[in-house]
Design an enzyme around this catalytic site. Structure first.
Site, mmCIF file in Angstrom:
data_model
loop_
_atom_site.group_PDB
_atom_site.id
_atom_site.type_symbol
_atom_site.label_atom_id
_atom_site.label_comp_id
_atom_site.label_asym_id
_atom_site.label_seq_id
_atom_site.Cartn_x
_atom_site.Cartn_y
_atom_site.Cartn_z
ATOM 1 C CB CYS A 105 -0.949 0.174 1.049
ATOM 2 S SG CYS A 105 -2.336 1.422 1.181
ATOM 3 C CB CYS A 138 -4.338 4.155 7.540
ATOM 4 S SG CYS A 138 -4.828 4.492 6.061
ATOM 5 C CB CYS A 145 -3.199 -0.264 8.116
ATOM 6 S SG CYS A 145 -3.533 -1.566 6.944
ATOM 7 C CB SER A 174 -10.918 4.208 2.372
ATOM 8 O OG SER A 174 -11.046 2.821 2.096
ATOM 9 C CB CYS A 231 -19.549 -12.057 7.306
ATOM 10 S SG CYS A 231 -18.074 -10.968 7.230
ATOM 11 C CG ASP A 270 -9.910 -8.731 4.816
ATOM 12 O OD1 ASP A 270 -8.642 -8.782 4.210
ATOM 13 O OD2 ASP A 270 -10.352 -7.807 4.670
ATOM 14 C CB CYS A 272 -26.080 -8.371 17.603
ATOM 15 S SG CYS A 272 -24.436 -8.535 18.215
ATOM 16 C CB CYS A 297 -16.714 -9.540 13.849
ATOM 17 S SG CYS A 297 -15.361 -10.489 12.923
ATOM 18 C CB CYS A 309 -21.198 -6.967 23.914
ATOM 19 S SG CYS A 309 -22.915 -7.391 24.924
HETATM 20 S S1 SF4 Z 1 -6.050 0.879 5.439
HETATM 21 FE FE1 SF4 Z 1 -4.772 2.596 4.920
HETATM 22 S S2 SF4 Z 1 -2.555 1.617 4.824
HETATM 23 FE FE2 SF4 Z 1 -4.259 0.102 5.186
HETATM 24 S S3 SF4 Z 1 -4.507 -0.796 3.052
HETATM 25 FE FE3 SF4 Z 1 -6.146 0.591 3.466
HETATM 26 S S4 SF4 Z 1 -5.272 2.658 2.719
HETATM 27 FE FE4 SF4 Z 1 -3.676 1.260 2.858
HETATM 28 S S1 SF4 Z 2 -25.124 -10.107 24.306
HETATM 29 FE FE1 SF4 Z 2 -23.812 -8.511 22.939
HETATM 30 S S2 SF4 Z 2 -22.733 -9.430 21.501
HETATM 31 FE FE2 SF4 Z 2 -24.140 -11.080 22.092
HETATM 32 S S3 SF4 Z 2 -25.850 -10.865 20.718
HETATM 33 FE FE3 SF4 Z 2 -26.330 -9.368 22.553
HETATM 34 S S4 SF4 Z 2 -25.474 -7.539 21.638
HETATM 35 FE FE4 SF4 Z 2 -24.674 -8.992 20.622
HETATM 36 S S1 SF4 Z 3 -14.408 -13.496 11.256
HETATM 37 FE FE1 SF4 Z 3 -15.761 -11.529 11.150
HETATM 38 S S2 SF4 Z 3 -15.042 -10.644 9.324
HETATM 39 FE FE2 SF4 Z 3 -14.422 -12.860 9.150
HETATM 40 S S3 SF4 Z 3 -16.283 -13.977 8.303
HETATM 41 FE FE3 SF4 Z 3 -16.448 -14.117 10.487
HETATM 42 S S4 SF4 Z 3 -17.712 -12.202 11.032
HETATM 43 FE FE4 SF4 Z 3 -16.992 -11.716 8.847
#
Ligand code: SF4
Ligand code: SF4
Ligand code: SF4
Length: 434
Positions: free
Chosen positions: A14, A18, A21, A121, A273, A295, A345, A349, A368
């Site tokens: 990149c 950032c 990042c 972004s 996701c 990712d 929710c 993730c 949460c």
């Molecule tokens: S968040 Fe910033 S440093 Fe990271 S890939 Fe994106 S543009 Fe590049």
């Molecule tokens: S307890 Fe928190 S993280 Fe779990 S489902 Fe509820 S709001 Fe989402």
């Molecule tokens: S780990 Fe997070 S970003 Fe990766 S697939 Fe699960 S919810 Fe999506």
């Protein structure tokens, strides 16, 4: 089996650095900083396999980084020609996520001609954007990004904005939202910045941030970085933006988070996701053909294999990837299982699940309490919008109801008042400009 792959043809390379990042640090997994470039044979193999194994007649490619435009326009012309070669009657579309700093007229013409959807972004007005989104020397990028947005608009390219909600811009939600309304095309995505400082394990790999927890490797008590958004800040941000949107912009401004919440409310499933019951349907492809579970899980132990050695569909359908996907649901703590906003929710993730709960229970999301407030606040309105949809009535009708119920909730500042984005200009000459 339908799945997505985020392809990173430039790997973690990149031109920016950032502060928050989470991806450029992946250079250390591939031998240190360098100009990574997916070789043509890897690219062609990916394009061919990805088209062939998608069951639908429409195939969507997602190009990400690092910064994919570092590879130059000819590389993307090659991508499109390979897609045509292997399309086999399927309709192909492309999205690209970029920091925008390298875009010019030629890029914009290419995007328009080839129907790319471009995600740019940008973190808000100048001061907020330049706080974290800088080049290696710390120089600002705001002007280059705003120029890119102007060019995209001028060329009629479909684009949206992606804003990382961090500890700074979260405090200025209305300024950020109104600014994005002005410079964007009405489609906004937000993602919360949440990362922890590295532990010994990640430091040994040369990584700058802590590895996300997994079911078999729970989180240790590492603190979050100072740019991470807190649950309270996130709640305040989304609730303020939601109220403003609800009173003024339903049907004209599309905020991915609100659309996803409404989709979940209607039982249509989550388009994101993070709020889906399971993971595992979106792999990440590195420049050399290495495929990872997600990712956010680009680490040696989450590498599924290499698409030059094992077919892509086999890797995405592997037991390992299925287990990764199921773990999100299987490792929900009791507080999530009993939570009234679980359908919206779904425990957030897994990378955010590092806050201890009751003894013997898995960890819960760091965000949460924020999501409880956000979804709790949105619930009655989502219910009303869902009911309008079920009656076949236009969703924007909700704005009239909101105004009748509470005229003072129409949060538009006076046209002659100073703009809340901090520009020093009057609202009518700044974010309120038609
Ligand atoms: S968040 Fe910033 S440093 Fe990271 S890939 Fe994106 S543009 Fe590049
Ligand atoms: S307890 Fe928190 S993280 Fe779990 S489902 Fe509820 S709001 Fe989402
Ligand atoms: S780990 Fe997070 S970003 Fe990766 S697939 Fe699960 S919810 Fe999506």
């Amino acid at each position: 089996m339908h799945f997505q792959v985020m392809a990173k043809p430039a790997g973690p390379s990149c031109n920016l650095r950032c502060s928050y990042c989470f991806y450029t640090e992946k250079e250390s997994l591939y031998g240190g900083s360098g100009a990574y470039r997916m070789r043509e044979e890897v690219l062609e193999s990916f394009v061919r396999q990805y088209i062939a194994c998608q069951p639908s007649p429409k195939v969507s490619f997602a190009w990400q980084g690092g910064e994919p435009t570092l590879l130059g326009l000819d590389y993307f012309r090659l991508i499109v020609s390979l897609q045509k070669k292997h399309a086999n009657g399927k309709v192909i579309d492309n999205t690209i996520q970029t920091n925008g700093t390298l875009l010019d007229d030629a890029w914009c013409r290419f995007f328009r001609e080839n129907n790319f959807l471009v995600g740019v972004s940008i973190d808000g007005p100048r001061k907020l954007h330049d706080r974290f989104r800088t080049r290696a020397a710390g120089t600002p990028t705001f002007d280059a990004v705003v120029s890119a947005l102007t060019l995209l608009k001028g060329h009629g390219v479909s684009y949206n904005t992606l804003t990382v909600i961090n500890s700074m811009n979260a405090e200025q939600s209305l300024a950020v939202y109104r600014f994005l309304k002005r410079v964007g095309d009405g489609h906004m995505q937000f993602i919360p910045a949440v990362e922890r400082v590295p532990g010994r394990e990640t430091e040994l790999l040369g990584l700058a941030l802590a590895m996300p927890p997994t079911a078999d490797k729970p989180a240790t008590g590492l603190p979050v970085t100072d740019w991470s958004v807190s649950a309270e800040q996130l709640a305040k941000f989304y609730i303020t933006v939601f109220d403003e949107w609800l009173c003024n912009d339903v049907g004209t401004v599309f905020v991915q988070f609100f659309d996803v919440a409404l989709g979940n409310w209607l039982g249509a499933g989550s388009g994101l996701c993070q709020f889906a019951p399971r993971c595992g349907m979106a792999g990440a492809l590195e420049h050399n053909g290495d495929l990872y579970a997600c990712d956010h899980y680009v680490y040696p132990e989450h590498k599924l294999g290499n698409i030059m050695e094992t077919p892509l569909a086999e890797l995405m359908g592997s037991l390992r990837q299925l287990d990764f996907g199921r773990a999100k649901q299987d490792s929900l703590p009791v507080c999530c299982r009993e939570c009234e906003v679980l359908p919206a929710c779904n425990g957030d993730c897994p990378k955010h699940r590092f806050v201890p709960t009751a003894a013997g229970e898995p960890e819960v999301s760091y965000l949460c309490s924020g999501y409880r407030q956000i979804f709790g606040h949105m619930a009655p309105y989502l219910g009303k919008m869902a009911s309008l949809i079920r009656q076949g009535r236009p969703v924007p009708e909700i704005m009239q109801r909101m105004r009748l119920q509470n005229p003072s909730s129409v949060a538009v500042p006076g046209r002659n008042s100073p703009c809340s984005c901090g520009s020093g200009r009057k609202y009518k000459r700044c974010c309120g400009r038609e």
